[in-house]
Design a protein around this motif. Structure first.
Motif, PDB file in Angstrom:
ATOM      1  N   LEU A  41      -6.769  31.549 -37.991  1.00 43.99           N
ATOM      2  CA  LEU A  41      -7.838  31.344 -37.004  1.00 43.99           C
ATOM      3  C   LEU A  41      -8.969  30.456 -37.521  1.00 43.99           C
ATOM      4  O   LEU A  41      -9.827  30.029 -36.754  1.00 43.99           O
ATOM      5  CB  LEU A  41      -8.398  32.691 -36.549  1.00 43.99           C
ATOM      6  N   THR A  42      -8.963  30.156 -38.801  1.00 46.01           N
ATOM      7  CA  THR A  42      -9.967  29.222 -39.319  1.00 46.01           C
ATOM      8  C   THR A  42      -9.630  27.780 -38.949  1.00 46.01           C
ATOM      9  O   THR A  42     -10.492  26.899 -39.061  1.00 46.01           O
ATOM     10  CB  THR A  42     -10.083  29.330 -40.855  1.00 46.01           C
ATOM     11  N   HIS A  43      -8.389  27.540 -38.522  1.00 48.60           N
ATOM     12  CA  HIS A  43      -8.017  26.185 -38.084  1.00 48.60           C
ATOM     13  C   HIS A  43      -8.619  25.934 -36.699  1.00 48.60           C
ATOM     14  O   HIS A  43      -8.445  26.752 -35.794  1.00 48.60           O
ATOM     15  CB  HIS A  43      -6.499  26.026 -38.047  1.00 48.60           C
ATOM     16  N   PRO A  44      -9.306  24.823 -36.501  1.00 47.69           N
ATOM     17  CA  PRO A  44      -9.974  24.586 -35.214  1.00 47.69           C
ATOM     18  C   PRO A  44      -9.028  24.468 -34.022  1.00 47.69           C
ATOM     19  O   PRO A  44      -9.452  24.669 -32.879  1.00 47.69           O
ATOM     20  CB  PRO A  44     -10.719  23.269 -35.453  1.00 47.69           C
ATOM     21  N   GLY A  45      -7.761  24.199 -34.281  1.00 46.45           N
ATOM     22  CA  GLY A  45      -6.814  24.067 -33.184  1.00 46.45           C
ATOM     23  C   GLY A  45      -6.163  25.359 -32.760  1.00 46.45           C
ATOM     24  O   GLY A  45      -5.396  25.380 -31.792  1.00 46.45           O
ATOM     25  N   VAL A  46      -6.459  26.460 -33.459  1.00 49.36           N
ATOM     26  CA  VAL A  46      -5.842  27.750 -33.143  1.00 49.36           C
ATOM     27  C   VAL A  46      -6.789  28.567 -32.280  1.00 49.36           C
ATOM     28  O   VAL A  46      -7.891  28.914 -32.708  1.00 49.36           O
ATOM     29  CB  VAL A  46      -5.474  28.521 -34.429  1.00 49.36           C
ATOM     30  N   VAL A 102       1.451  31.387 -32.037  1.00 47.70           N
ATOM     31  CA  VAL A 102       0.172  30.681 -32.019  1.00 47.70           C
ATOM     32  C   VAL A 102      -0.113  30.128 -30.625  1.00 47.70           C
ATOM     33  O   VAL A 102       0.741  29.484 -30.013  1.00 47.70           O
ATOM     34  CB  VAL A 102       0.176  29.525 -33.045  1.00 47.70           C
ATOM     35  N   VAL A 103      -1.322  30.405 -30.139  1.00 40.96           N
ATOM     36  CA  VAL A 103      -1.839  29.777 -28.920  1.00 40.96           C
ATOM     37  C   VAL A 103      -2.820  28.707 -29.367  1.00 40.96           C
ATOM     38  O   VAL A 103      -3.768  28.992 -30.105  1.00 40.96           O
ATOM     39  CB  VAL A 103      -2.552  30.805 -28.007  1.00 40.96           C
ATOM     40  N   VAL A 104      -2.573  27.443 -28.921  1.00 43.00           N
ATOM     41  CA  VAL A 104      -3.394  26.345 -29.419  1.00 43.00           C
ATOM     42  C   VAL A 104      -4.481  25.980 -28.417  1.00 43.00           C
ATOM     43  O   VAL A 104      -4.376  26.251 -27.215  1.00 43.00           O
ATOM     44  CB  VAL A 104      -2.534  25.104 -29.735  1.00 43.00           C
ATOM     45  N   ASP A 105      -5.519  25.367 -28.943  1.00 41.86           N
ATOM     46  CA  ASP A 105      -6.622  24.848 -28.131  1.00 41.86           C
ATOM     47  C   ASP A 105      -6.529  23.328 -28.191  1.00 41.86           C
ATOM     48  O   ASP A 105      -7.017  22.698 -29.132  1.00 41.86           O
ATOM     49  CB  ASP A 105      -7.957  25.348 -28.694  1.00 41.86           C
ATOM     50  N   GLY A 106      -5.861  22.733 -27.195  1.00 37.88           N
ATOM     51  CA  GLY A 106      -5.667  21.289 -27.213  1.00 37.88           C
ATOM     52  C   GLY A 106      -4.295  20.928 -27.735  1.00 37.88           C
ATOM     53  O   GLY A 106      -3.301  21.608 -27.457  1.00 37.88           O
TER      54      GLY A 106
END
Length: 513
Positions: free
Chosen positions: A427-432, A453-457
């Motif tokens: 969750l520290t990855h900005p795309g997660v 994993v649900v991605v943001d973008g």
């Protein structure tokens, strides 16, 4: 009561007999081992300024100095904190800080991480590298009297992950470890000074605990020459050090059972293989029995009750004529001599045989509590029983079978992995945007870590997700697979339904057959 008394006693009574060996070479006789332990104890107190009750962490791979440091700490009245040497630097830092460790014993491979923490972690004042001049100074000190300890004084802080992913320090007293050792004699094997124990698995966990009864009886502690034990070395060591026993995760048993150097070799020097820490699949167990014969014993335990809850004896493994032999092989055996074991419902009411419930344990082997965590201690030890969080059922003959592990624990290669700590790293990855981690069955490792994993973008490269993990947690905890999904299944309260995710994986595996 002080466990270091064993070493002092054997230093007198078994002076010239080997105490520690590396491969086929004697590293120390009992007289030499006792002298080193006495010197290290003096060094801890006079050189490092430690006082009874202070904590000394050990962060290094298996080697003779590990035992010298541990028993030296006990002789000085200190508390040993054996740390899994495969942990990430930040995870080691947390354990050192949480335990209030003042000194750390380490080796060349881990010195970089440990030495960088001395100035960063509260209370950690010094680290001693093995080998090195400071260790030489400790082992060169004049011996002083052993410090008396009460039975309920802490001896070992056994760090095991909790439901939050943060490690918890199970406080094991001198009484706890003595009872675990006596229970070994009662339920697993008698041990004599003519026997040996092979320390191939990490001393910070099961191998260290099962090494205790062998030190207690004056057996020789043998370290393999390589970090990974292979069949050829095992066969060679059995010739040099007969009456050999060792603790191993199921994956290690499986690997050795199929090693061409072991299959068909003379195994008369092998006494017992104690396995545990993860599920042993029936086919693998039958293969191991074919290779090793009736030399296997299974244990079920936790750090909170040091590897002592139930046991499936060598006699149970050998009893092929029993009508429920296969069923018993899939159990974790019968309650050990020094504990009471119950299976209960959600209200802690005992359930009848055949019904699944939580496994509870009571006895003098159960930890005194979690180090500096009174709320967690009260919850886990409520009503005077250790609540294991494991679900199981008894059969009519009193054999316990584990049906599920609560708290979503993943065991890969015999090592515990809690999903929460992997999820927090990802969750520290900005795309997660969201993530859920579960285990799936793996023929080689027992279980493999899988992340949904649900991605943001845009979907991030898996290499970036790997790096987010490797920057924060140990390599063995990193997911082996990533599944990118639009959403995670949840219940009405918003809790992720990990059972559904595991079912998806099981269906995928079934569809590939």
């Amino acid at each position: 009561m002080n466990l270091a008394s064993w070493v002092e006693r054997h230093g007198r009574d078994l002076r010239d007999r080997p105490a520690i060996a590396v491969g086929d070479r004697t590293h120390a006789t009992w007289a030499e081992f006792a002298a080193t332990v006495a010197a290290v104890a003096t060094g801890f107190r006079e050189q490092l300024g430690l006082e009874p009750g202070d904590r000394v962490a050990i962060v290094m791979a298996n080697r003779p100095e590990y035992l010298e440091a541990m028993y030296g700490a006990w002789r000085a009245g200190l508390v040993a904190v054996p740390v899994n040497a495969r942990l990430h630097r930040d995870e080691i830092a947390y354990i050192l800080e949480h335990s209030g460790t003042r000194a750390v014993i380490t080796d060349e491979a881990h010195a970089g991480d440990v030495e960088s923490l001395v100035s960063q972690v509260d209370r950690v004042e010094t680290s001693v590298r093995v080998p090195g001049p400071q260790w030489d100074e400790l082992t060169g000190m004049a011996p002083s009297a052993q410090v008396d300890r009460a039975p309920d004084d802490a001896a070992w802080l056994f760090y095991t992950s909790g439901t939050t992913g943060r490690p918890k320090g199970a406080t094991l007293t001198h009484r706890n470890l003595l009872m675990a050792s006596l229970s070994y004699f009662a339920d697993i094997d008698p041990v004599s000074s003519r026997d040996s124990v092979l320390l191939a698995a990490p001393l910070s966990h099961g191998a260290g605990l099962y090494g205790l009864p062998h030190v207690a009886r004056g057996a020789v502690s043998v370290f393999p020459t390589e970090s990974t034990l292979d069949g050829a070395e095992l066969v060679s060591l059995l010739t040099r050090w007969p009456g050999m026993s060792f603790f191993a995760a199921p994956i290690m048993v499986r690997r050795l059972a199929g090693d061409p150097s072991v299959v068909g070799a003379d195994l008369s020097g092998l006494k017992t293989i104690v396995y545990g820490g993860a599920p042993m699949y029936l086919t693998d167990l039958e293969d191991a029995l074919t290779t090793f014969g009736p030399r296997l014993a299974q244990i079920y335990g936790q750090g909170e009750t040091p590897m002592t809850i139930t046991g499936l004896s060598k006699a149970d493994h050998a009893d092929r004529a029993h009508p429920r032999w296969h069923e018993r092989l899939q159990s974790v055996g019968f309650p050990r001599t020094d504990v009471e074991v119950r299976v209960v419902d959600a209200d802690d009411r005992e359930v009848p045989a055949g019904e699944v419930g939580e496994v509870l344990v009571r006895g003098d082997v159960v930890m005194s509590g979690y180090w500096n965590q009174p709320d967690e201690t009260a919850e886990t030890l409520r009503g005077g029983w250790l609540h294991t969080g494991d679900m199981g059922s008894f059969d009519d003959d009193g054999y316990l079978t584990l049906r599920d592990r609560s708290k979503d624990l993943i065991i890969s290669g015999g090592l515990n992995i809690y999903p929460r700590e992997v999820e927090e790293a990802l969750l520290t990855h900005p795309g997660v945007q969201a993530v859920a981690v579960v285990g799936r069955q793996d023929p080689d490792w027992g279980e493999a870590v899988v992340a949904f994993v649900v991605v943001d973008g845009d979907q991030p490269p898996t290499e970036e997700l790997d790096r987010a993990c490797l920057d924060r947690i140990a390599r063995f905890k990193r997911p082996k697979e990533y599944h990118f999904v639009e959403s995670l299944p949840t219940n009405n309260y918003g809790k992720v339904l990990k059972r559904e995710l595991r079912s998806r994986l099981a269906e995928d595996v079934a569809g590939q057959r």
